[in-house]
Design an enzyme around this catalytic site. Structure first.
Site, PDB file in Angstrom:
ATOM      1  N   HIS A  90     -10.011  -0.517   2.520  1.00 50.20           N
ATOM      2  CA  HIS A  90      -9.061   0.187   1.656  1.00 50.20           C
ATOM      3  C   HIS A  90      -8.908   1.622   2.174  1.00 50.20           C
ATOM      4  CE1 HIS A  90      -7.304   2.174  -1.788  1.00 50.20           C
ATOM      5  NE2 HIS A  90      -6.916   0.978  -2.205  1.00 50.20           N
ATOM      6  N   GLU A 145      -0.645  -1.524   2.435  1.00 49.30           N
ATOM      7  CA  GLU A 145      -0.641  -0.467   1.423  1.00 49.30           C
ATOM      8  C   GLU A 145      -0.314   0.874   2.090  1.00 49.30           C
ATOM      9  OE1 GLU A 145      -3.159  -1.682  -2.200  1.00 49.30           O
ATOM     10  OE2 GLU A 145      -4.476  -0.692  -0.795  1.00 49.30           O
ATOM     11  N   GLY A 151      -1.157   5.154  -5.648  1.00 50.21           N
ATOM     12  CA  GLY A 151      -1.452   6.028  -6.788  1.00 50.21           C
ATOM     13  C   GLY A 151      -0.431   7.129  -7.003  1.00 50.21           C
ATOM     14  N   SER A 182       1.546   1.500  -6.030  1.00 52.00           N
ATOM     15  CA  SER A 182       2.415   1.772  -7.183  1.00 52.00           C
ATOM     16  C   SER A 182       3.165   0.540  -7.685  1.00 52.00           C
ATOM     17  CB  SER A 182       3.406   2.903  -6.851  1.00 52.00           C
ATOM     18  OG  SER A 182       2.693   4.088  -6.560  1.00 52.00           O
ATOM     19  N   GLY A 203      -3.708  -1.104  -8.280  1.00 49.36           N
ATOM     20  CA  GLY A 203      -4.783  -0.167  -8.598  1.00 49.36           C
ATOM     21  C   GLY A 203      -4.620   0.377  -9.998  1.00 49.36           C
TER      22      GLY A 203
END
Ligand code: PGA
Length: 220
Positions: A90, A145, A151, A182, A203
């Site tokens: 991540h 991602e 976020g 998002s 997330g």
């Protein structure tokens, strides 16, 4: 796929599972994986089993070491007692803990050795190419991602995410690609209908059951 990050006490996670139990009909045609912190990896599966919910468990990371003198680390073998998936690479692990492509590859190999399905996060194609060099036969899940989308409330466009998924699959034929960054109840279907994106990694909107249930509902 719900990535709770650094959220969720035992009580909070029990309430999350109970909310899902009330809405179990939403889980019919969808695969849900919850990735809580290590501290609830034991309690959540017990509750999920008791409620007979079709939710799989993932961890958010594993040690790059098999076992031994590594204070604070949790091994693939230990995690495999509770989980069937593990998130690896991540971007927050890459930036907070210095996980390089080599470390990501070490973790992927340990996960596979201990029957954990890795979900490898990448934000750019050069990380996919590095993975191809280090673990050429990888087959499984890759999550695209982009850093600007994590976020921020500013997701990538579904078309661009789909194009990235296509590029990833040109390098690793036997992969399913998730999009993360998002994702919310309003945009989830736009990503999933593109054709090359098989799922989403969520997330911010995942630790609160009502937000995540909205995503599950709109993904169906
Ligand atoms: P976000 O995070 O949904 O809060 O953007 C996604 C992720 O980091 O996996």
């Amino acid at each position: 796929m719900a990535n709770w990050k650094e959220h969720g006490t035992i009580e909070e996670s029990n309430n999350w599972v109970k909310e899902f139990a009330k809405n179990r009909s939403l889980l019919k045609d969808i695969e849900v994986v919850v990735c809580p912190p290590f501290t609830t990896l034991s309690s959540i599966p017990q509750l999920i089993r008791a409620q007979q919910l079709p939710i799989a468990i993932g961890a958010q990371d594993i040690s790059r070491f098999e076992e031994g003198k590594h204070t604070g680390e949790v091994s693939a073998k230990m995690v495999s007692e509770f989980a069937s998936y593990v998130i690896i690479g991540h971007s927050e692990r890459r930036s907070d803990s210095g996980d390089t492509d080599e470390i990501v590859a070490q973790k992927v190999k340990l996960a596979q050795k201990h029957n954990l399905a890795p979900i490898i996060c990448i934000s750019e194609m050069k990380q996919v190419e590095a993975l191809k060099n280090l673990v050429p036969s990888f087959a499984g899940l890759i999550a695209y991602e982009p850093l600007f989308a994590i976020g921020t409330g500013n997701p990538d466009t579904p078309e661009n995410a789909n194009a990235m998924a296509e590029k990833v699959k040109a390098i690793f034929q036997n992969t399913r690609v998730l999009y993360g960054g998002s994702v919310d109840g309003n945009n989830v279907a736009l990503f999933l209908k593109q054709g090359q994106i098989e799922g989403v990694l969520v997330g911010n909107r995942s630790a609160d059951a009502s937000f995540f249930l909205e995503i599950v509902k709109n993904a169906n």
